[in-house]
Design a protein around this motif. Structure first.
Motif, PDB file in Angstrom:
ATOM      1  N   ALA A 122      -1.451  -5.529   1.976  1.00  8.11           N
ATOM      2  CA  ALA A 122      -0.024  -5.225   1.799  1.00  8.11           C
ATOM      3  C   ALA A 122       0.181  -3.744   1.497  1.00  8.11           C
ATOM      4  O   ALA A 122       1.119  -3.127   2.027  1.00  8.11           O
ATOM      5  CB  ALA A 122       0.546  -6.081   0.673  1.00  8.11           C
ATOM      6  N   ILE A 123      -0.668  -3.164   0.694  1.00  9.40           N
ATOM      7  CA  ILE A 123      -0.556  -1.742   0.374  1.00  9.40           C
ATOM      8  C   ILE A 123      -0.836  -0.892   1.612  1.00  9.40           C
ATOM      9  O   ILE A 123      -0.159   0.106   1.866  1.00  9.40           O
ATOM     10  CB  ILE A 123      -1.506  -1.355  -0.781  1.00  9.40           C
ATOM     11  CG1 ILE A 123      -1.071  -2.042  -2.067  1.00  9.40           C
ATOM     12  CG2 ILE A 123      -1.574   0.149  -0.972  1.00  9.40           C
ATOM     13  CD1 ILE A 123       0.323  -1.722  -2.521  1.00  9.40           C
ATOM     14  N   SER A 124      -1.818  -1.284   2.401  1.00  6.39           N
ATOM     15  CA  SER A 124      -2.140  -0.488   3.590  1.00  6.39           C
ATOM     16  C   SER A 124      -1.033  -0.547   4.635  1.00  6.39           C
ATOM     17  O   SER A 124      -0.872   0.390   5.412  1.00  6.39           O
ATOM     18  CB  SER A 124      -3.464  -0.944   4.196  1.00  6.39           C
ATOM     19  OG  SER A 124      -3.333  -2.223   4.768  1.00  6.39           O
ATOM     20  N   ARG A 125      -0.269  -1.622   4.649  1.00  9.03           N
ATOM     21  CA  ARG A 125       0.842  -1.739   5.605  1.00  9.03           C
ATOM     22  C   ARG A 125       2.143  -1.124   5.087  1.00  9.03           C
ATOM     23  O   ARG A 125       3.094  -0.987   5.850  1.00  9.03           O
ATOM     24  CB  ARG A 125       1.089  -3.203   5.949  1.00  9.03           C
ATOM     25  CG  ARG A 125      -0.007  -3.815   6.767  1.00  9.03           C
ATOM     26  CD  ARG A 125       0.255  -5.276   7.019  1.00  9.03           C
ATOM     27  NE  ARG A 125      -0.843  -5.896   7.708  1.00  9.03           N
ATOM     28  CZ  ARG A 125      -0.776  -6.332   8.944  1.00  9.03           C
ATOM     29  NH1 ARG A 125       0.346  -6.225   9.635  1.00  9.03           N
ATOM     30  NH2 ARG A 125      -1.825  -6.889   9.507  1.00  9.03           N
ATOM     31  N   SER A 126       2.195  -0.771   3.818  1.00  8.64           N
ATOM     32  CA  SER A 126       3.432  -0.224   3.268  1.00  8.64           C
ATOM     33  C   SER A 126       3.552   1.262   3.595  1.00  8.64           C
ATOM     34  O   SER A 126       2.590   1.915   3.974  1.00  8.64           O
ATOM     35  CB  SER A 126       3.483  -0.437   1.751  1.00  8.64           C
ATOM     36  OG  SER A 126       2.632   0.474   1.114  1.00  8.64           O
ATOM     37  N   ASP A 127       4.728   1.781   3.398  1.00  5.58           N
ATOM     38  CA  ASP A 127       4.983   3.194   3.656  1.00  5.58           C
ATOM     39  C   ASP A 127       4.719   4.052   2.420  1.00  5.58           C
ATOM     40  O   ASP A 127       4.852   5.267   2.477  1.00  5.58           O
ATOM     41  CB  ASP A 127       6.442   3.396   4.094  1.00  5.58           C
ATOM     42  CG  ASP A 127       6.717   2.745   5.437  1.00  5.58           C
ATOM     43  OD1 ASP A 127       5.757   2.585   6.214  1.00  5.58           O
ATOM     44  OD2 ASP A 127       7.877   2.382   5.686  1.00  5.58           O
ATOM     45  N   SER A 128       4.347   3.439   1.328  1.00 12.01           N
ATOM     46  CA  SER A 128       4.137   4.159   0.077  1.00 12.01           C
ATOM     47  C   SER A 128       2.878   5.017   0.148  1.00 12.01           C
ATOM     48  O   SER A 128       1.880   4.641   0.741  1.00 12.01           O
ATOM     49  CB  SER A 128       4.011   3.168  -1.078  1.00 12.01           C
ATOM     50  OG  SER A 128       3.698   3.855  -2.269  1.00 12.01           O
ATOM     51  N   THR A 129       2.955   6.166  -0.485  1.00  7.56           N
ATOM     52  CA  THR A 129       1.784   7.035  -0.579  1.00  7.56           C
ATOM     53  C   THR A 129       1.297   7.126  -2.024  1.00  7.56           C
ATOM     54  O   THR A 129       0.472   7.970  -2.347  1.00  7.56           O
ATOM     55  CB  THR A 129       2.122   8.450  -0.070  1.00  7.56           C
ATOM     56  OG1 THR A 129       3.200   8.972  -0.852  1.00  7.56           O
ATOM     57  CG2 THR A 129       2.487   8.421   1.389  1.00  7.56           C
TER      58      THR A 129
END
Length: 135
Positions: free
Chosen positions: A27-34
């Motif tokens: 989920a983190i790898s697919r998010s736009d968050s850095t």
């Protein structure tokens, strides 16, 4: 304390916490968050709260010693599986042994340390339930 039940309980906890790790990382790898630091700290917080609460529940049901054994095995298992998943996903095969040793200890302690007071509180609840009132 039936040994097979303790091992089965630990295996269930290892599988569920490892699946949670894999789903969280995906989920983190697919998010736009850095914000990798925030995501990592959130993961640590969730694991600590889950270990604390689940160990409390185990201690209340099984007693202190059985809960500690379950969570000691769970910590060792989660440490190994999460570290292997991390090493495979980052493809750091050259440093596999170093990553496995360091990562295993970190994740094992991340699970076991909060489970310890949880099992203690649960053990106290278990003991209080076992007491028979004197009349």
């Amino acid at each position: 304390m039936p040994v097979l039940r303790v091992i089965a309980a630990a295996v269930v906890r290892v599988v569920l916490l490892t699946v949670f790790y894999l789903v969280y990382v995906e989920a983190i790898s697919r998010s736009d968050s850095t914000d990798a630091l925030g995501a990592g700290l959130l993961f640590f917080l969730i694991v600590v709260v889950v270990a604390l609460a689940w160990a409390t529940w185990d201690g209340a049901r099984r007693g202190f010693v059985a809960a500690i054994v379950v969570w000691l095995l769970t910590g060792a298992g989660v440490g190994a599986t999460v570290t292997v998943a991390y090493v495979i996903s980052t493809e750091t095969a050259g440093a596999f042994i170093d990553e496995l040793r360091d990562g295993w200890l970190f994740f094992a302690l991340l699970v076991f340390v909060p489970a310890l007071p949880g099992a203690g509180v649960g053990g106290l609840i278990h003991r209080a339930r076992r007491r028979t009132p004197t009349a």
